[in-house]
Scaffold this active site. Structure first.
Site, mmCIF file in Angstrom:
data_model
loop_
_atom_site.group_PDB
_atom_site.id
_atom_site.type_symbol
_atom_site.label_atom_id
_atom_site.label_comp_id
_atom_site.label_asym_id
_atom_site.label_seq_id
_atom_site.Cartn_x
_atom_site.Cartn_y
_atom_site.Cartn_z
ATOM 1 N NE ARG A 197 -21.336 -17.365 -70.024
ATOM 2 C CZ ARG A 197 -20.938 -18.418 -70.732
ATOM 3 N NH1 ARG A 197 -21.797 -18.997 -71.578
ATOM 4 N NH2 ARG A 197 -19.722 -18.909 -70.618
ATOM 5 C CG ASP A 205 -18.058 -24.387 -66.316
ATOM 6 O OD1 ASP A 205 -17.537 -25.394 -66.851
ATOM 7 O OD2 ASP A 205 -18.610 -23.479 -66.977
ATOM 8 C CE1 TYR A 242 -24.495 -18.418 -32.373
ATOM 9 C CE2 TYR A 242 -23.684 -17.064 -30.560
ATOM 10 C CZ TYR A 242 -23.472 -17.720 -31.756
ATOM 11 O OH TYR A 242 -22.229 -17.690 -32.342
HETATM 12 C C1 UD1 Z 1 -16.999 -24.221 -73.248
HETATM 13 C C2 UD1 Z 1 -16.697 -24.782 -74.629
HETATM 14 C C3 UD1 Z 1 -17.990 -25.300 -75.242
HETATM 15 C C4 UD1 Z 1 -18.577 -26.355 -74.326
HETATM 16 C C5 UD1 Z 1 -18.810 -25.790 -72.940
HETATM 17 C C6 UD1 Z 1 -19.317 -26.894 -72.062
HETATM 18 C C7 UD1 Z 1 -14.832 -23.513 -75.521
HETATM 19 C C8 UD1 Z 1 -14.419 -22.458 -76.485
HETATM 20 N N1 UD1 Z 1 -16.138 -23.769 -75.470
HETATM 21 O O1 UD1 Z 1 -17.837 -23.086 -73.433
HETATM 22 O O2 UD1 Z 1 -17.739 -25.850 -76.520
HETATM 23 O O3 UD1 Z 1 -19.795 -26.834 -74.877
HETATM 24 O O4 UD1 Z 1 -17.593 -25.232 -72.430
HETATM 25 O O5 UD1 Z 1 -18.869 -26.955 -70.786
HETATM 26 O O6 UD1 Z 1 -13.998 -24.085 -74.855
HETATM 27 N N2 UD1 Z 1 -11.503 -20.276 -68.754
HETATM 28 C C9 UD1 Z 1 -10.205 -19.928 -68.467
HETATM 29 N N3 UD1 Z 1 -9.597 -18.957 -69.206
HETATM 30 C C10 UD1 Z 1 -10.215 -18.331 -70.241
HETATM 31 C C11 UD1 Z 1 -11.556 -18.700 -70.529
HETATM 32 C C12 UD1 Z 1 -12.175 -19.675 -69.767
HETATM 33 O O7 UD1 Z 1 -9.596 -20.484 -67.555
HETATM 34 O O8 UD1 Z 1 -9.581 -17.486 -70.860
HETATM 35 C C13 UD1 Z 1 -12.158 -21.323 -67.938
HETATM 36 C C14 UD1 Z 1 -13.386 -20.838 -67.208
HETATM 37 O O9 UD1 Z 1 -13.015 -20.339 -65.924
HETATM 38 C C15 UD1 Z 1 -14.259 -22.086 -67.139
HETATM 39 C C16 UD1 Z 1 -13.814 -22.904 -68.336
HETATM 40 O O10 UD1 Z 1 -12.602 -22.353 -68.784
HETATM 41 O O11 UD1 Z 1 -14.058 -22.825 -65.967
HETATM 42 C C17 UD1 Z 1 -14.842 -22.891 -69.450
HETATM 43 O O12 UD1 Z 1 -15.099 -21.563 -69.812
HETATM 44 P P1 UD1 Z 1 -16.567 -21.064 -70.149
HETATM 45 O O13 UD1 Z 1 -16.515 -19.619 -70.410
HETATM 46 O O14 UD1 Z 1 -17.517 -21.570 -69.128
HETATM 47 O O15 UD1 Z 1 -16.806 -21.826 -71.541
HETATM 48 P P2 UD1 Z 1 -18.195 -22.016 -72.264
HETATM 49 O O16 UD1 Z 1 -18.559 -20.765 -72.952
HETATM 50 O O17 UD1 Z 1 -19.171 -22.609 -71.347
HETATM 51 CA CA CA Z 2 -19.094 -23.173 -69.181
#
Ligand code: UD1
Ligand code: CA
Length: 419
Positions: A14, A102, A333
């Protein structure tokens, strides 16, 4: 002993970027740095970070921090990522703090709080939750109507209208007993909107098998901000920017106009220094007490202003030390330079530090006077109390001796016959 696992393997679709999301910067520092600092402060051991998408970039940004890197080759979801992180310590049986990478604004008190709640309540799993005014984009906590216990966590994407109306949401931070995690993960499936192994489903699987699930609620506020998009990045940046300015002001720095002043993380400023409007100070800059900076100044990494230095409008400085009471007030500079004390740098002076191939250094000794429009072509040095006339071009390796006066293009001495 608490182990930590930070999830940072995702691309961050995103963000619409080629750079891994966690390397996007907030006031000069990568998002992930803010999260790593917290597990460092908590003393977590080991500190695992799960990387995948362009992992070499992420690793290179955090060398020498005692991190145990775990590689998630395919991004199969947060649950899968967490399991990869736990493989970094296969024999570990204590509590594991799992954090999304994040969430840069999470407060230390919150992390200490969830760990304490987890231990005191003897829970198997503890989930950080929040009643949010705007829970859009977060997983919703579904509770058993009778007992109130956590029954399910439903992703925004997988939720129907009624579930979306729930305001209690999953912040993205968890404490698991390591064996409970491993056991529940084995039973977790990927039959959801994204075809991923959700960490939230690991929680739910644990609950189904009778594990004790606790929640630790935090009030709605900045700390629950996750960064999924550039908009969210900008919002969080603005919060951090304001906080950094407040810290400097609390330490005795005058910030004339916080609305137009940008001071990145990792800048040190002494008391009674005044920062005028429209100034941008990058990380890795140090400013001694009693300096003046701006308006419209740009200090880049490696700038060190000694006490009483005065840097004015449209002056850019990079990797340079500026001596006590030295002034560069207009349109200048300065790069890769060592400038002594009480030097006057006139309007429009350029330190030409780059010849197209390599950068070279310039030395300006104390009480030198650099006339307006001078160009100093590095490598070169200007002696003590030496003077360059307006518009002089001092060419490389033509060092100006102490107290000499040079003028013209290329600059020649007024004191000595050219030989
Ligand atoms: C996630 C949660 C959601 C929560 C939200 C809040 C899950 C399924 N959902 O959603 O319930 O409300 O965070 O912060 O967990 N990542 C990996 N490997 C992967 C996928 C993701 O390392 O295969 C890492 C990403 O880099 C990121 C973190 O996990 O730092 C969270 O992933 P992200 O895609 O942001 O999850 P959300 O959809 O926000
Ligand atoms: Ca997230």
């Amino acid at each position: 002993m608490v182990m930590s696992v930070i999830l940072a393997a995702g691309k961050g679709t995103r963000m619409r970027s080629d750079l891994p999301k966690v390397l996007h910067r907030l006031m000069g520092s990568p998002i992930l740095e803010y999260v790593i600092e917290k597990v460092e402060a908590l003393g977590c051991d080991p500190k695992a970070v799960v990387v995948g998408y362009r992992q070499e970039l992420v690793r290179a940004a955090f060398t020498e921090r005692g991190i145990t890197w775990a590689h998630q080759a395919d991004q199969k979801g947060t649950g899968h990522a967490a399991s990869v992180g736990m493989e970094a310590a296969p024999g570990f049986t204590g509590d594991v703090l799992i954090l999304n990478g994040d969430l840069p604004l999470l407060e230390m008190a919150t992390l200490e709080g969830i760990l304490q709640r987890h231990r005191q309540s003897k829970a198997d799993v503890t989930v950080l939750t929040c009643e949010m005014i705007r829970p859009t984009g977060y997983g919703r906590i579904i509770r058993d109507k009778k007992t109130g216990s956590l029954q399910d966590i439903r992703e925004d994407k997988d939720a129907d209208e009624a579930t979306r109306a729930i305001r209690e949401a999953n912040v993205g931070t968890y404490v698991f007993k390591a064996p409970v995690f491993r056991d529940a993960f084995l039973r977790t499936r990927c039959d959801n909107a994204q075809g991923e192994y959700y960490l939230t489903d690991v929680v739910v699987e644990a609950a189904r098998s009778g594990a004790r699930i606790e929640t630790f609620p935090v009030p709605d506020g900045p700390q629950i901000h996750q960064i999924n998009s550039r908009r969210e990045q900008a919002e969080v940046s603005a919060i951090i920017r304001k906080r950094l300015l407040e810290e400097h002001m609390d330490a005795g720095v005058t910030v004339e106009d916080p609305l137009t002043t940008y001071i990145e993380k990792g800048v040190r400023i002494g008391r009674d220094t005044r920062i005028y409007p429209y100034t941008y100070i990058e990380r890795g800059t140090e400013i001694a007490p009693g300096c003046e900076v701006g308006p419209f100044a740009h200090l880049r990494p490696g700038t060190f202003l000694r006490e009483g230095a005065s840097i004015g409008n449209f002056v850019e400085i990079k990797a340079s030390e500026i001596g006590e009471r030295t002034k560069a007030r207009h349109l200048t500079y300065i790069g890769d330079a060592q400038v002594g004390s009480d030097v006057n740098i006139g309007a429009g002076v350029i330190f030409a530090n780059f010849d197209g191939k390599k950068k070279s250094r310039t030395i300006v000794k104390q009480r030198a006077f650099i006339g307006s429009g001078t160009i100093l072509v590095a490598p070169v040095s200007i002696g003590e109390e030496a003077v360059t006339g307006a518009g002089a071009v001092v060419t490389k390796n033509h060092d100006v001796p102490d107290r000499d006066v040079v003028i013209g293009v290329p600059a020649r001495s007024l004191h000595r016959k050219e030989g």
